[in-house]
Design a protein around this motif. Sequence first.
Motif, PDB file in Angstrom:
ATOM      1  N   ARG A  16     -13.618  -4.152  -2.412  1.00 60.04           N
ATOM      2  CA  ARG A  16     -14.611  -3.267  -1.395  1.00 60.04           C
ATOM      3  C   ARG A  16     -15.869  -3.530  -1.773  1.00 60.04           C
ATOM      4  O   ARG A  16     -16.116  -3.731  -3.104  1.00 60.04           O
ATOM      5  N   PRO A  17     -17.074  -3.629  -0.897  1.00 53.84           N
ATOM      6  CA  PRO A  17     -18.646  -3.821  -1.326  1.00 53.84           C
ATOM      7  C   PRO A  17     -18.840  -2.619  -1.938  1.00 53.84           C
ATOM      8  O   PRO A  17     -18.521  -1.699  -1.513  1.00 53.84           O
ATOM      9  N   ARG A  58     -23.216  -0.411  -7.231  1.00 50.35           N
ATOM     10  CA  ARG A  58     -23.943  -1.857  -7.523  1.00 50.35           C
ATOM     11  C   ARG A  58     -24.767  -1.699  -8.759  1.00 50.35           C
ATOM     12  O   ARG A  58     -25.878  -1.614  -8.823  1.00 50.35           O
ATOM     13  N   ASN A  74     -28.379  -2.334  -8.712  1.00 49.57           N
ATOM     14  CA  ASN A  74     -28.775  -2.884  -7.361  1.00 49.57           C
ATOM     15  C   ASN A  74     -29.439  -4.279  -7.503  1.00 49.57           C
ATOM     16  O   ASN A  74     -30.444  -4.373  -6.961  1.00 49.57           O
ATOM     17  N   GLU A  76     -30.235  -8.284  -7.084  1.00 49.27           N
ATOM     18  CA  GLU A  76     -30.355  -9.374  -5.826  1.00 49.27           C
ATOM     19  C   GLU A  76     -30.155 -10.693  -6.645  1.00 49.27           C
ATOM     20  O   GLU A  76     -31.215 -10.785  -7.597  1.00 49.27           O
ATOM     21  N   ASP A 136     -20.581 -10.955  -7.771  1.00 49.88           N
ATOM     22  CA  ASP A 136     -19.667 -11.110  -6.780  1.00 49.88           C
ATOM     23  C   ASP A 136     -18.875 -10.017  -6.811  1.00 49.88           C
ATOM     24  O   ASP A 136     -18.272  -9.457  -5.840  1.00 49.88           O
ATOM     25  N   LEU A 138     -19.631  -7.073  -7.073  1.00 50.92           N
ATOM     26  CA  LEU A 138     -20.314  -6.125  -6.227  1.00 50.92           C
ATOM     27  C   LEU A 138     -20.067  -6.120  -4.706  1.00 50.92           C
ATOM     28  O   LEU A 138     -20.212  -5.284  -4.031  1.00 50.92           O
ATOM     29  N   ASP A 139     -19.716  -7.414  -4.467  1.00 47.51           N
ATOM     30  CA  ASP A 139     -19.630  -7.808  -2.781  1.00 47.51           C
ATOM     31  C   ASP A 139     -17.965  -7.681  -2.618  1.00 47.51           C
ATOM     32  O   ASP A 139     -17.556  -8.456  -1.638  1.00 47.51           O
TER      33      ASP A 139
END
Length: 170
Positions: A16-17, A58, A74, A76, A136, A138-139
């Motif tokens: 799951r994200p 995240r 969080n 990116e 990955d 986290l996604d």
Amino acid sequence: MAILKIARMGHPVLIRPALPVEDPTAHEIRRLVADMAETMVDAAGLGLAAPQVHQGLRLFVWRGGAGNILAIINPEITPVGDAVEDGWEGCLSIPGLRGAVPRAARVHFTGWDIAGQRMEGEAAGLPARVMQHEADHLDGVLYPMRMPDLSRLGFTEELQRAAPPEETAR
């Protein structure tokens, strides 16, 4: 601090994200990061994402330079350039297996630390690979999902027995 239970492949939290962390400075987040760091060290891992300890958030921890354990909230993560490298990866959520995974050779990262300070930088080599692997999670992506050739997935002990000496050093 506490050693947390690590979710294994097949548990729904791993596919799951994860949700964004609303307050990186919250006491619960600081405690989670400390527990994740202790869990990662205890399991001899290079990185650990919150979903791996049943927390759909995240954030992840990883071993930085000089043995420091760092956390990013969080994050990116974006590739820098087109260079891609294959490398052997394992995962605390997939114990006993390793696989050859293509990853960007260099990445740019942004996020927040537990003090609420913005983090930004670039990473290459093993740190870039670890950051991409953990991001990955986290996604909802596990490393075998990134493998174009599943013949390069196997049990660690079998791969070590079968591999030429230069491949086992990775």
